[in-house]
Design an enzyme around this catalytic site. Structure first.
Site, PDB file in Angstrom:
ATOM      1  N   SER A  51       0.798  -1.225   0.000  1.00 49.20           N
ATOM      2  CA  SER A  51       0.000   0.000   0.000  1.00 49.20           C
ATOM      3  C   SER A  51       0.833   1.279   0.000  1.00 49.20           C
ATOM      4  O   SER A  51       0.315   2.344  -0.323  1.00 49.20           O
ATOM      5  CB  SER A  51      -0.947   0.021   1.210  1.00 49.20           C
ATOM      6  N   LYS A 138       0.802   4.633   6.862  1.00 50.92           N
ATOM      7  CA  LYS A 138       0.315   5.445   5.747  1.00 50.92           C
ATOM      8  C   LYS A 138       0.966   6.824   5.824  1.00 50.92           C
ATOM      9  O   LYS A 138       1.645   7.165   6.788  1.00 50.92           O
ATOM     10  CB  LYS A 138      -1.215   5.620   5.806  1.00 50.92           C
TER      11      LYS A 138
END
Length: 388
Positions: A51, A138
């Site tokens: 990701s 993230k």
């Protein structure tokens, strides 16, 4: 003449430690020291999913600083040292939630900023206490009070276009006259498929279309997940007819089956999202139908409000309807750098401040899970790299 030792002899009554006791004391000291270092200063993590590619690759080993944002005091104190959710190699829980303490944060020397790569506990994982939920990593896109928006894949914060991460990845369609592109070719450009069991990732795949004249499927191109720099290299090949980006447009009307944050009330997509204001501590909002859809989960699950019931038109706290709400803590909006292969705030919403673990600072080792050969197992060019 011989010398005589006139110094008094001191006899110790303390028994000598056995080898087993010395080993036990050494191990105990090491465990205590490692636990304190892991809690107060620095913790090691590995990247299991794509990701954040290509800023962070699957197989990167990195250190995360607890000092930057300040160390959290333990919320779940009854836990086996140096574990997270389960005892190593078993399915046995490594903790007891019989005691849950208030969470505080020791002073840090900075705050979460736009663009920081942050490790946090996944907020919606309710089967674990907040400080033991699965660790996610993230990039912080919005800090408390920011207005976040995505327009045609480009992120805007407070109405201004943000600078994209240098290695950010997006999806493209490559139309080509060359039918022989394969794994060896794409690997030259770090476009690699990951076929690990249960987590297949297709960063390149052929796209076929039925041909009426031949009555068979024919290759028309490839779907690629890569960065803008690589796309510009592809444009130079004479077999490249065109490269166009995938852009998930807003639907004509909201879908009740949408998995994007905001649910059926908003017609948002991952490429066209918002505007959405990130909650800030002390800010009061009016609880109309729109704000209930956007912030009802926050009020119900992350603010320690007791019994909260949420309907599309009303929120009640301990049985009393409320028409406005003042946030008790700060929140953050997170996105992966691999924008079309990241389960992030566009799907599940905000990260509460008390879920923030630390700041990713540098990569100390990187192992390719699918190398071409044994000699390429270690990614030497990624060792001791500062994370940007």
């Amino acid at each position: 003449m011989s010398e005589v030792n006139t110094k008094p002899q001191i006899k110790s009554d303390k028994p000598k430690k056995s080898p087993a006791r010395e080993w036990f004391d050494s191990i105990l000291f090491a465990v205590v020291a490692a636990t304190l270092i892991r809690w107060l200063f620095m913790e090691a993590f590995t990247i299991p999913t794509p990701s954040m590619e290509r800023s962070l690759m699957v197989g990167d080993f990195l250190f995360v600083s607890k000092l930057h944002y300040g160390t959290r005091t333990p919320r779940t104190p009854l836990q086996v040292p140096l574990t997270h959710q389960k005892i190593w190699g078993t399915e046995i829980p490594s903790f007891s939630d019989a005691i849950q303490l208030p969470s505080f944060r020791l002073p840090g020397f900075t705050h979460v900023k736009n663009g920081d790569i942050v490790v946090f506990n996944f907020p919606t994982e309710e089967q674990y206490p907040p400080d033991l939920r699965t660790n996610y990593i993230k990039r912080c896109i919005g800090i408390p009070g920011d207005v976040v928006e995505v327009r045609h894949r480009q992120v805007y914060v407070n109405g201004k276009e943000t600078q994209n991460p240098p290695r950010m990845q997006l999806s493209y369609f490559l139309e080509t006259t060359n039918p022989d592109l394969n794994d060896t070719f794409f690997r030259q450009f770090d476009i690699v498929n990951d076929y690990r069991k249960g987590s297949e990732t297709y960063n390149w795949q052929p796209i076929e279309q039925y041909n009426d004249s031949t009555k068979a499927n024919a290759l028309v191109g490839y779907k690629l997940v890569t960065n803008a720099e690589t796309i510009e290299k592809f444009r130079q090949f004479d077999w490249c007819k065109k490269i166009v980006p995938y852009d998930e447009e807003r639907p004509a009307k909201p879908s009740p089956y949408s998995q994007i944050y905001g649910g059926a009330l908003m017609n948002w997509t991952i490429d066209n999202f918002g505007p959405l204001t990130v909650p800030k501590k002390g800010v009061t909002i009016k609880l109309d139908s729109v704000n209930i859809a956007l912030y009802g989960t926050v009020i119900q699950k992350y603010e320690d409000n007791g019994k909260v019931e949420v309907t599309p038109t009303q929120i009640t706290v301990d049985g009393k309807p409320v028409t406005s709400y003042t946030f008790k803590q700060d929140y953050y909006f997170m996105m992966g750098d691999n924008r079309h292969n990241s389960y992030d705030s566009r799907y599940w919403g905000f990260v509460p401040e008390d879920h923030i673990v630390g700041k990713a600072v540098f990569i100390w080792m990187s192992i390719d899970p699918n190398p071409e050969s044994f000699w390429n197992k270690i990614r030497w060019n990624r060792l001791f790299r500062i994370i940007e």
